[in-house]
Design a protein around this motif. Structure first.
Motif, PDB file in Angstrom:
ATOM      1  N   MET A   1       1.751   7.472  11.499  1.00 16.43           N
ATOM      2  CA  MET A   1       2.894   6.921  10.836  1.00 16.43           C
ATOM      3  C   MET A   1       3.157   7.738   9.573  1.00 16.43           C
ATOM      4  O   MET A   1       2.225   8.134   8.891  1.00 16.43           O
ATOM      5  N   PRO A   2       4.400   7.980   9.250  1.00 15.27           N
ATOM      6  CA  PRO A   2       4.704   8.802   8.075  1.00 15.27           C
ATOM      7  C   PRO A   2       4.273   8.125   6.790  1.00 15.27           C
ATOM      8  O   PRO A   2       4.171   6.909   6.717  1.00 15.27           O
ATOM      9  N   GLY A   3       4.038   8.952   5.795  1.00 11.58           N
ATOM     10  CA  GLY A   3       3.651   8.431   4.495  1.00 11.58           C
ATOM     11  C   GLY A   3       4.855   8.122   3.642  1.00 11.58           C
ATOM     12  O   GLY A   3       5.989   8.295   4.042  1.00 11.58           O
ATOM     13  N   TYR A   4       4.574   7.677   2.430  1.00 13.62           N
ATOM     14  CA  TYR A   4       5.646   7.343   1.512  1.00 13.62           C
ATOM     15  C   TYR A   4       5.510   8.132   0.222  1.00 13.62           C
ATOM     16  O   TYR A   4       6.199   7.888  -0.734  1.00 13.62           O
ATOM     17  N   GLY A   5       4.593   9.076   0.189  1.00 12.21           N
ATOM     18  CA  GLY A   5       4.339   9.848  -1.028  1.00 12.21           C
ATOM     19  C   GLY A   5       5.127  11.133  -1.066  1.00 12.21           C
ATOM     20  O   GLY A   5       6.334  11.164  -0.843  1.00 12.21           O
ATOM     21  N   PHE A   6       4.442  12.214  -1.320  1.00  9.95           N
ATOM     22  CA  PHE A   6       5.043  13.536  -1.454  1.00  9.95           C
ATOM     23  C   PHE A   6       5.881  13.876  -0.221  1.00  9.95           C
ATOM     24  O   PHE A   6       5.442  13.715   0.906  1.00  9.95           O
ATOM     25  N   ARG A   7       7.108  14.321  -0.441  1.00  9.20           N
ATOM     26  CA  ARG A   7       8.046  14.722   0.609  1.00  9.20           C
ATOM     27  C   ARG A   7       8.437  13.588   1.560  1.00  9.20           C
ATOM     28  O   ARG A   7       8.788  13.814   2.704  1.00  9.20           O
ATOM     29  N   SER A   8       8.340  12.375   1.113  1.00 15.03           N
ATOM     30  CA  SER A   8       8.735  11.257   1.978  1.00 15.03           C
ATOM     31  C   SER A   8      10.248  11.081   1.920  1.00 15.03           C
ATOM     32  O   SER A   8      10.928  11.665   1.089  1.00 15.03           O
ATOM     33  N   ARG A   9      10.745  10.257   2.809  1.00 13.67           N
ATOM     34  CA  ARG A   9      12.166   9.948   2.855  1.00 13.67           C
ATOM     35  C   ARG A   9      12.348   8.457   2.628  1.00 13.67           C
ATOM     36  O   ARG A   9      11.488   7.653   2.977  1.00 13.67           O
ATOM     37  N   ASP A  10      13.506   8.085   2.079  1.00 14.95           N
ATOM     38  CA  ASP A  10      13.768   6.669   1.791  1.00 14.95           C
ATOM     39  C   ASP A  10      13.638   5.791   3.030  1.00 14.95           C
ATOM     40  O   ASP A  10      13.099   4.699   2.975  1.00 14.95           O
ATOM     41  N   GLU A  11      14.128   6.270   4.165  1.00 14.32           N
ATOM     42  CA  GLU A  11      14.099   5.438   5.373  1.00 14.32           C
ATOM     43  C   GLU A  11      12.681   5.159   5.859  1.00 14.32           C
ATOM     44  O   GLU A  11      12.440   4.209   6.582  1.00 14.32           O
ATOM     45  N   TRP A  12      11.714   5.973   5.450  1.00 11.80           N
ATOM     46  CA  TRP A  12      10.339   5.715   5.855  1.00 11.80           C
ATOM     47  C   TRP A  12       9.835   4.422   5.231  1.00 11.80           C
ATOM     48  O   TRP A  12       9.063   3.687   5.837  1.00 11.80           O
ATOM     49  N   GLY A  13      10.233   4.133   4.011  1.00  8.28           N
ATOM     50  CA  GLY A  13       9.829   2.877   3.360  1.00  8.28           C
ATOM     51  C   GLY A  13      10.309   1.676   4.147  1.00  8.28           C
ATOM     52  O   GLY A  13       9.573   0.715   4.358  1.00  8.28           O
ATOM     53  N   GLU A  14      11.551   1.735   4.618  1.00 12.35           N
ATOM     54  CA  GLU A  14      12.089   0.658   5.443  1.00 12.35           C
ATOM     55  C   GLU A  14      11.322   0.555   6.759  1.00 12.35           C
ATOM     56  O   GLU A  14      11.036  -0.542   7.231  1.00 12.35           O
ATOM     57  N   PHE A  15      11.009   1.701   7.334  1.00 13.92           N
ATOM     58  CA  PHE A  15      10.259   1.733   8.583  1.00 13.92           C
ATOM     59  C   PHE A  15       8.875   1.107   8.405  1.00 13.92           C
ATOM     60  O   PHE A  15       8.439   0.291   9.219  1.00 13.92           O
ATOM     61  N   ILE A  16       8.208   1.467   7.319  1.00 13.30           N
ATOM     62  CA  ILE A  16       6.868   0.944   7.052  1.00 13.30           C
ATOM     63  C   ILE A  16       6.916  -0.573   6.882  1.00 13.30           C
ATOM     64  O   ILE A  16       6.096  -1.303   7.429  1.00 13.30           O
ATOM     65  N   MET A  17       7.896  -1.044   6.126  1.00 16.87           N
ATOM     66  CA  MET A  17       8.016  -2.490   5.902  1.00 16.87           C
ATOM     67  C   MET A  17       8.255  -3.230   7.216  1.00 16.87           C
ATOM     68  O   MET A  17       7.618  -4.253   7.491  1.00 16.87           O
ATOM     69  N   LYS A  18       9.138  -2.715   8.037  1.00 21.24           N
ATOM     70  CA  LYS A  18       9.416  -3.344   9.333  1.00 21.24           C
ATOM     71  C   LYS A  18       8.175  -3.305  10.221  1.00 21.24           C
ATOM     72  O   LYS A  18       7.847  -4.287  10.884  1.00 21.24           O
ATOM     73  N   TYR A  19       7.489  -2.176  10.212  1.00 25.24           N
ATOM     74  CA  TYR A  19       6.285  -2.023  11.023  1.00 25.24           C
ATOM     75  C   TYR A  19       5.231  -3.059  10.627  1.00 25.24           C
ATOM     76  O   TYR A  19       4.656  -3.740  11.480  1.00 25.24           O
ATOM     77  N   LEU A  20       4.967  -3.191   9.343  1.00 23.84           N
ATOM     78  CA  LEU A  20       3.954  -4.142   8.874  1.00 23.84           C
ATOM     79  C   LEU A  20       4.325  -5.582   9.195  1.00 23.84           C
ATOM     80  O   LEU A  20       3.467  -6.397   9.513  1.00 23.84           O
ATOM     81  N   SER A  21       5.603  -5.888   9.107  1.00 21.68           N
ATOM     82  CA  SER A  21       6.027  -7.272   9.304  1.00 21.68           C
ATOM     83  C   SER A  21       6.134  -7.677  10.767  1.00 21.68           C
ATOM     84  O   SER A  21       6.121  -8.862  11.081  1.00 21.68           O
ATOM     85  N   THR A  22       6.206  -6.709  11.683  1.00 20.63           N
ATOM     86  CA  THR A  22       6.411  -7.055  13.089  1.00 20.63           C
ATOM     87  C   THR A  22       5.213  -6.769  13.987  1.00 20.63           C
ATOM     88  O   THR A  22       5.149  -7.295  15.091  1.00 20.63           O
TER      89      THR A  22
END
Length: 128
Positions: A1-22
């Motif tokens: 799964m992509p990270g949220y640190g260096f060179r991350s993209r805004d949409e990855w944060g949304e993806f991570i949140m959805k992934y954790l919640s579902t």
């Protein structure tokens, strides 16, 4: 799964949140933190809050540990686990895995923990 640190993209944060919640069968998330940073970043803290909100266990993994002196690494381990536990005590695992891909130190411990989490080998608790 992509990270949220260096060179991350805004949409990855949304993806991570959805992934954790579902993801109902998510057994543990391995949170990789570069050891020489020495502390949790704001994004790490936010991630831990989300993990606790969704009751997802978190294993802290310090990376690039070969770039630090042992005494500094020990201090960083204590600092990171204390901070992580203060934020999300119900989901943070009590130990930090320290590893280096360059020297391979700690890679066996990381692989072993991954195998335990996936029930490929028995955990220490069930092996006794």
């Amino acid at each position: 799964m992509p990270g949220y640190g260096f060179r991350s993209r805004d949409e990855w944060g949304e993806f991570i949140m959805k992934y954790l919640s579902t993801r109902k069968v998510l057994r543990r998330v391995f949170l990789l933190i570069e050891a020489k940073v020495g502390e949790l970043k704001a994004t790490d803290m936010s991630f831990l809050e989300l993990a606790e909100q969704y009751d997802v266990p978190v294993q802290i993994v310090l990376t690039k540990t070969d770039k630090m002196k042992r005494v500094d690494l020990d201090k960083t381990c204590r600092t990171v686990i204390r901070s992580a536990t203060d934020i999300a005590s119900s989901v943070v695992q009590p130990t930090v895995i320290c590893c280096s891909s360059r020297t391979k130190v700690g890679i066996d411990a990381l692989q072993l923990e991954l195998l335990r989490v996936c029930d490929i080998i028995p955990s220490e608790e069930t092996a006794e």
